[in-house]
Scaffold this active site. Sequence first.
Site, PDB file in Angstrom:
ATOM      1  N   GLY A 129     -85.327  69.635   5.954  1.00 58.15           N
ATOM      2  CA  GLY A 129     -84.848  70.065   4.646  1.00 58.15           C
ATOM      3  C   GLY A 129     -85.987  70.540   3.771  1.00 58.15           C
ATOM      4  O   GLY A 129     -86.419  69.827   2.851  1.00 58.15           O
ATOM      5  N   SER A 131     -86.614  74.523   3.065  1.00 56.39           N
ATOM      6  CA  SER A 131     -86.296  75.761   2.351  1.00 56.39           C
ATOM      7  C   SER A 131     -85.151  75.558   1.363  1.00 56.39           C
ATOM      8  O   SER A 131     -84.241  74.765   1.590  1.00 56.39           O
ATOM      9  CB  SER A 131     -85.911  76.866   3.338  1.00 56.39           C
ATOM     10  N   SER A 163     -82.312  72.924   9.779  1.00 56.71           N
ATOM     11  CA  SER A 163     -82.123  72.924  11.233  1.00 56.71           C
ATOM     12  C   SER A 163     -81.394  71.671  11.704  1.00 56.71           C
ATOM     13  O   SER A 163     -81.821  70.555  11.428  1.00 56.71           O
ATOM     14  CB  SER A 163     -83.481  73.017  11.943  1.00 56.71           C
ATOM     15  N   GLU A 249     -95.604  72.527  13.286  1.00 57.75           N
ATOM     16  CA  GLU A 249     -94.551  73.518  13.511  1.00 57.75           C
ATOM     17  C   GLU A 249     -95.130  74.843  13.981  1.00 57.75           C
ATOM     18  O   GLU A 249     -94.587  75.491  14.873  1.00 57.75           O
ATOM     19  CB  GLU A 249     -93.740  73.715  12.226  1.00 57.75           C
TER      20      GLU A 249
END
Length: 387
Positions: A129, A131, A163, A249
């Site tokens: 969580g 964006s 996601s 990432e």
Amino acid sequence: MDLTYTEEEEAFRSRLRDWLAKALPRLPPRPDPSDWPARRAYDTGWQRMLYDAGYAGLHWPVAAGGRGATPTQHLIYLEETERAGAPYVGANFVGLLHAGPTIAAEGTPEQRARWLPPVLRGDEIWCQGFSEPDAGSDLAALRTRAVRDGDDYVVTGSKIWTSHAEVADWCELLVRTAPIDASVPKHRGITWLALPMDAPGITVRPLRTLAGSAEFAEVFLDEVRVPVAHRVGAENDGWRVTMVTLAFERGTAFVGEVVACRRTLTELAATAKRNGAWDDDETRRQLGALHAEFTALWRLTQWNVSASTRAGGAPGVGGSVFKLRYSHARQELYETAARVLGPDALDLGRALTLDRLSSLSYTIAAGTSQIQRNIVAERILGLPKGR
């Protein structure tokens, strides 16, 4: 410099191959890509098989519950699982490659003991969580608010492109714990929280992508209470913790995909030879250039993984170099696939067609290419920050 594998490394490869040969036939059929509960069950089932066999969190530090494998063993694992057609991390992506490594690096002993074993066993799924609708590339401008109330934070706001939110148990959540002040950089005042997705006040609305899948969602937070004990790092120090997350990432999360792209390229060349596309000089040139590109990316991957190990586990800014070039190389690969397939490239029943649609997001996901160029310019080349 000796670049050959040692006897110990080759023995590790042999044991892994033997295990994969026995384990993969035991897997159930792959579920429909649109059935996320079934995909969660499939992905977590595979993760449990890896855990029971000693391959879960192979490269994680032993202190975090991992196996403490060497960088070379980690890369051999990726090569062999991809060669065998084993499942990738799937719904476990955020927990295994983002949140888990961040908690391992920044969490307290109690937090590591609570959250890392369920990730490795496949018991719990995480989503991301970060964006927000008005703070995409400008992540520091996020406005989801968290107000301290005793032993809890009360969180209100919304997230987008979250996601795997529809099947997640936990969310790595960025919140603003201090208001934006024009007199100080706006990234000050951000905090990293672990949000339980079953908390009252959470609404999840799946988003459908161009490829027809729904692995992202909007998440709305209406006075959701999150224990202060779920904060990773200090209050208002979340931007620094987030840079650790984003380093994982961008630096190591896409490693397995490089191996997959190299396999796709080999299959594409074989297809070109069968359907006559190989006779076109430009197509052969593109395939050759892509072969060199992904070979170079694999070497960069090896360097980044080794460098992150020397640095204590967190990838450095070299991850941005990799992310920038890999995103564009992946798009070039699937544009070449369309050239090879011709009219068949419009067939939505083909995996290559769906992968081509998915590849369009890679120059945006995990930080846009523009953001990566800024990082490379400022932190590697030493150029001044833009005004």
